[in-house]
Write an enzyme that holds these catalytic residues in place. Structure first.
Site, PDB file in Angstrom:
ATOM      1  N   CYS A   1      64.744  59.455  45.455  1.00  0.00           N
ATOM      2  CA  CYS A   1      63.989  58.298  45.945  1.00  0.00           C
ATOM      3  C   CYS A   1      62.727  58.065  45.120  1.00  0.00           C
ATOM      4  O   CYS A   1      62.455  56.954  44.675  1.00  0.00           O
ATOM      5  CB  CYS A   1      63.628  58.504  47.413  1.00  0.00           C
ATOM      6  SG  CYS A   1      62.600  57.186  48.057  1.00  0.00           S
TER       7      CYS A   1
ATOM      8  N   CYS B   1      64.496  54.643  45.038  1.00  0.00           N
ATOM      9  CA  CYS B   1      63.777  53.622  45.820  1.00  0.00           C
ATOM     10  C   CYS B   1      62.444  53.173  45.224  1.00  0.00           C
ATOM     11  O   CYS B   1      62.179  51.973  45.128  1.00  0.00           O
ATOM     12  CB  CYS B   1      63.476  54.135  47.216  1.00  0.00           C
ATOM     13  SG  CYS B   1      64.674  55.273  47.874  1.00  0.00           S
TER      14      CYS B   1
ATOM     15  N   LYS C   1      62.602  51.605  41.660  1.00  0.00           N
ATOM     16  CA  LYS C   1      63.421  50.396  41.836  1.00  0.00           C
ATOM     17  C   LYS C   1      62.610  49.261  42.454  1.00  0.00           C
ATOM     18  O   LYS C   1      62.654  48.119  42.007  1.00  0.00           O
ATOM     19  CB  LYS C   1      64.639  50.751  42.719  1.00  0.00           C
ATOM     20  CG  LYS C   1      65.606  49.656  43.050  1.00  0.00           C
ATOM     21  CD  LYS C   1      65.285  48.837  44.274  1.00  0.00           C
ATOM     22  CE  LYS C   1      64.916  49.578  45.519  1.00  0.00           C
ATOM     23  NZ  LYS C   1      66.008  50.249  46.198  1.00  0.00           N
TER      24      LYS C   1
ATOM     25  N   TYR D   1      74.533  48.608  47.680  1.00  0.00           N
ATOM     26  CA  TYR D   1      73.066  48.542  47.569  1.00  0.00           C
ATOM     27  C   TYR D   1      72.596  48.471  46.109  1.00  0.00           C
ATOM     28  O   TYR D   1      71.869  47.576  45.716  1.00  0.00           O
ATOM     29  CB  TYR D   1      72.449  49.815  48.160  1.00  0.00           C
ATOM     30  CG  TYR D   1      72.351  49.904  49.659  1.00  0.00           C
ATOM     31  CD1 TYR D   1      71.157  49.636  50.300  1.00  0.00           C
ATOM     32  CD2 TYR D   1      73.430  50.306  50.422  1.00  0.00           C
ATOM     33  CE1 TYR D   1      71.031  49.782  51.677  1.00  0.00           C
ATOM     34  CE2 TYR D   1      73.324  50.446  51.804  1.00  0.00           C
ATOM     35  CZ  TYR D   1      72.115  50.184  52.419  1.00  0.00           C
ATOM     36  OH  TYR D   1      72.001  50.325  53.771  1.00  0.00           O
TER      37      TYR D   1
ATOM     38  N   GLU E   1      71.034  45.233  44.016  1.00  0.00           N
ATOM     39  CA  GLU E   1      69.607  45.341  43.703  1.00  0.00           C
ATOM     40  C   GLU E   1      69.370  45.200  42.196  1.00  0.00           C
ATOM     41  O   GLU E   1      68.504  44.434  41.755  1.00  0.00           O
ATOM     42  CB  GLU E   1      69.054  46.686  44.207  1.00  0.00           C
ATOM     43  CG  GLU E   1      68.982  46.720  45.727  1.00  0.00           C
ATOM     44  CD  GLU E   1      68.450  48.033  46.303  1.00  0.00           C
ATOM     45  OE1 GLU E   1      68.081  48.048  47.477  1.00  0.00           O
ATOM     46  OE2 GLU E   1      68.411  49.054  45.585  1.00  0.00           O
TER      47      GLU E   1
ATOM     48  N   HIS F   1      52.793  31.952  64.456  1.00  0.00           N
ATOM     49  CA  HIS F   1      53.087  30.691  63.799  1.00  0.00           C
ATOM     50  C   HIS F   1      52.026  30.346  62.753  1.00  0.00           C
ATOM     51  O   HIS F   1      50.838  30.535  63.023  1.00  0.00           O
ATOM     52  CB  HIS F   1      53.138  29.567  64.847  1.00  0.00           C
ATOM     53  CG  HIS F   1      53.617  28.280  64.284  1.00  0.00           C
ATOM     54  ND1 HIS F   1      54.933  28.072  63.905  1.00  0.00           N
ATOM     55  CD2 HIS F   1      52.952  27.141  63.981  1.00  0.00           C
ATOM     56  CE1 HIS F   1      55.052  26.854  63.423  1.00  0.00           C
ATOM     57  NE2 HIS F   1      53.871  26.268  63.454  1.00  0.00           N
TER      58      HIS F   1
ATOM     59  N   GLU G   1      58.928  34.575  63.276  1.00  0.00           N
ATOM     60  CA  GLU G   1      58.891  34.000  64.637  1.00  0.00           C
ATOM     61  C   GLU G   1      60.254  33.459  65.060  1.00  0.00           C
ATOM     62  O   GLU G   1      60.539  33.330  66.252  1.00  0.00           O
ATOM     63  CB  GLU G   1      57.822  32.894  64.749  1.00  0.00           C
ATOM     64  CG  GLU G   1      58.117  31.646  63.942  1.00  0.00           C
ATOM     65  CD  GLU G   1      57.069  30.545  64.139  1.00  0.00           C
ATOM     66  OE1 GLU G   1      56.660  30.313  65.284  1.00  0.00           O
ATOM     67  OE2 GLU G   1      56.681  29.926  63.133  1.00  0.00           O
TER      68      GLU G   1
END
Ligand code: NDP
Length: 448
Positions: A41, A46, A49, A175, A179, A434, A439
Site C-alpha cells: 500500500c 495505494c 497510486k 481495481y 485506475e 447544500h 446531499e
C-alpha cells in the site's frame, strides 16, 4: 538463538499494526521484511497510486478552469518531477513505519523470513524462534503465461518507469487496471484498456460498472471488452507489438498487466511448519486469523479474504488484542467500504443490487444520475451516479454506491450510517448539505 513471544513475517500494513500493538501489550516482538517497511500500500500501491491520480486529474481541471475565468496555458507534464516527489514522500513514510516499530520496542529485521520448523524462522543468516508466528506477507502481481509476457510490466514497475509511456495497453478490468488506465489517459498517454469480459469491475453493482465504463470511454480511453492479449513482441525500436484475440495488432510503449494478485507464500517454506493452503494458494485461517497450526496466524492479502489495507490492519489489530492484549475480538468483514480511484472514482459499501436480491429477495433501489454543479458551466460532460439498495422488508439501506467526484470521501460517511444499520427513512430524515453532491443521498425519494 533469540526467542520472542511473536515473530511477524512481513512489514506491510497488517504486519506492522500487529507487531506494534502486540509490543504495546507487553509482548517481545521481532518483525522481518524482505523489501521496504510499509508494504504494498505505502511503497507500491495505494499511496503512490493516489498521487498519480491527483497528477492525472490536473489535466481536466486546467481545461475546466477556463470556464471559471482562468486563463491557463499548460506547457506539458513532466513525469520525472512527479516520480521524484512521489519517491521523496514514500521514503518519508517508509521511515515513519520503521520509527513506529522502533518506538513500540519491536526488533526490526531486514530480510525475508523462512520457516525452519513450526517455531523457528530464518532471516538472512540469523535463526530466531517464537511462541507465536504471524504471517503477513501480502500478495504479488499475477501475470498470465502468454508468449512475450516478459516485455510487460506489473503495478510493481509502473511506479518507477524512467519515462512516461506515451502509449500504453492496460490489461484487466479490476481495481488496478481501471485506475491506471485513468492515470495514463489523464496524463495524455494514448491508452488502451483490454478486458476479457463484457463489462469492467466484475462484482461491483452492475449499473455502477456500466456507468463507469461509459464515462471512461467518454474521457478517451480506448476500451476493448471481450478481448484479451495473446502475445507480445519487442520491436527493434524497443516498443511492444501486441496481438489481441481478435487478431488486431497494436504497437505501444508499455504493456501493463493488472490481472489480479496472488498470495505471497512462495519463499516461506510453509511445509516445514505444516501450514495448510487453500485452493488459490492463500493461507487458510479461521475467524481468529489462526491457521491449522495453533500458534501460527496470518492476516492481510496472504489470506485472500478482502484484499484492502484497512482490512489487513483491522485483522492485525484484532489478532494483537486477542492474543496479547487479553481483549479477545474478531475482525468484522461486513460492510467494508471501498473505492476505485478511477476517473471518475467509484465508492461502494454493502451489497450490489443483485447480491441484495439474492440475499433479501424483495429489494427497492433508488438511483440518480446528474452533472455535478461544478460541471454545469463547463463543457465537461461527466455524469455522476448514485444508488441506494434497500431491503424492502426492514427498510434498511443494505448498499450504497456512487460514481463521481469525491466518491471515496462521501462513501466513508455513508459507510458509518450503513454500519450503524440506518434505514432509508433515516437517510430521508437527514438534512442535506447544500449545495453538495453528497446531499443527493438524502433526497432520493422515488423508487426506480
Ligand atoms: P482484480 O481482481 O480487481 O481484477 C483482476 C482483473 O484481471 C479482472 O478484471 C480479471 O478479469 C482480469 N484477469 C484475471 N486473470 C486474467 C487473465 N489471465 N487474462 C486477462 N485478464 C485477467 O485485481 P487487481 O489486480 O486489479 O487488484 C488486486 C486487488 O487489490 C483488488 O481486488 C483489490 O482488493 C486490491 N486493490 C484495491 C484498490 C483500492 O482499494 N482502490 C486499488 C488496487 C488494488 P475477470 O473479471 O474476468 O475475472
Amino acid at each position: 538463538m533469540q526467542h520472542y513471544d511473536l515473530i511477524v513475517i512481513g512489514g506491510g500494513s497488517g504486519g506492522v499494526r500487529a507487531a506494534r500493538i502486540s509490543a504495546g501489550h507487553g509482548a517481545k516482538v521481532a518483525i522481518c521484511e524482505e523489501f521496504r517497511y510499509g508494504g504494498t500500500c505505502v511503497i507500491r500501491g495505494c499511496v503512490p497510486k493516489k498521487m498519480m491520480v491527483y497528477a492525472a486529474h490536473y489535466h481536466e481541471d486546467f481545461h475546466d478552469s477556463q470556464f471559471y475565468g482562468w486563463d491557463v496555458s499548460v506547457n506539458g507534464f513532466d513525469w520525472s518531477t512527479l516520480i521524484r516527489n512521489k519517491d521523496t514522500e514514500i521514503d518519508r513514510l517508509n521511515g515513519i513505519y520503521e520509527n513506529l516499530l522502533k518506538n513500540a520496542g519491536v526488533e526490526i529485521l531486514h530480510g525475508s523470513g523462512q520457516f525452519i520448523d513450526a517455531n523457528t524462522i530464518q532471516v538472512g543468516e540469523q535463526e530466531i524462534s517464537a511462541d507465536k508466528i504471524l504471517i503477513a506477507t501480502g500478495g504479488t502481481p499475477f501475470m498470465p503465461a502468454i508468449p512475450g509476457i516478459e516485455y510487460a510490466i506489473s503495478s510493481n514497475e509502473i511506479f518507477h518507469l524512467e519515462q512516461q509511456p506515451m502509449s500504453a495497453i492496460v490489461v484487466g478490468g479490476g481495481y488496478i487496471a481501471v485506475e491506471f488506465a485513468g492515470i495514463l489517459n489523464g496524463m495524455n498517454s494514448d491508452t488502451h484498456l483490454i478486458y476479457r469480459g463484457e463489462q469492467i469491475l466484475r462484482g461491483f453493482d452492475d449499473e455502477v460498472a456500466k456507468h463507469l465504463q461509459e464515462e471512461i470511454v467518454k474521457k478517451g480511453i480506448d476500451l476493448r471488452t471481450d478481448t484479451n492479449v495473446t502475445a507480445i513482441e519487442l520491436t527493434s525500436e524497443g516498443r511492444r507489438k501486441v496481438t489481441l484475440t481478435d487478431g488486431t495488432l497494436l504497437e505501444v510503449d508499455c504493456v501493463l498487466f493488472a490481472t489480479g494478485r496472488a498470495p505471497n507464500t512462495g519463499d516461506l517454506n510453509l511445509g516445514a511448519a505444516g501450514v495448510e493452503l487453500g485452493a488459490k494458494g492463500e493461507i487458510r485461517v479461521n475467524k481468529e486469523s489462526q491457521t491449522n497450526i495453533e500458534h501460527i496466524f496470518a492476516v492481510g492479502d496472504v489470506t485472500d479474504r478482502i484484499a484492502l489495507t484497512p482490512v489487513a490492519t483491522m485483522e492485525g489489530h484484532a489478532f494483537a488484542d486477542t492474543v496479547f492484549g487479553n481483549k479477545p475480538r474478531l475482525a468484522d468483514h461486513s460492510n467494508v467500504p471501498s473505492a476505485v480511484f478511477s476517473q471518475p472514482p467509484v465508492g461502494s459499501v454493502g451489497l450490489s443490487e443483485s447480491e441484495a436480491r439474492n440475499h433479501y429477495g424483495e429489494v427497492d433501489t433508488y438511483t440518480s444520475s446528474f452533472r455535478v454543479l461544478k460541471h454545469t458551466i463547463t463543457d465537461n460532460t461527466e455524469r455522476t451516479m448514485m444508488k441506494l439498495v434497500v431491503d424492502a422488508t426492514s427498510n434498511k439501506v443494505v448498499g450504497a454506491h456512487m460514481v463521481g467526484p469525491d466518491a471515496a470521501e462521501i462513501m466513508q460517511g455513508i459507510a458509518i450510517a450503513i454500519k450503524a444499520g440506518a434505514t432509508k427513512a433515516d437517510f430521508d430524515a437527514t438534512v442535506g448539505i447544500h449545495p453538495s453532491t453528497a446531499e443527493e443521498f438524502c433526497t432520493m425519494r422515488n423508487k426506480d
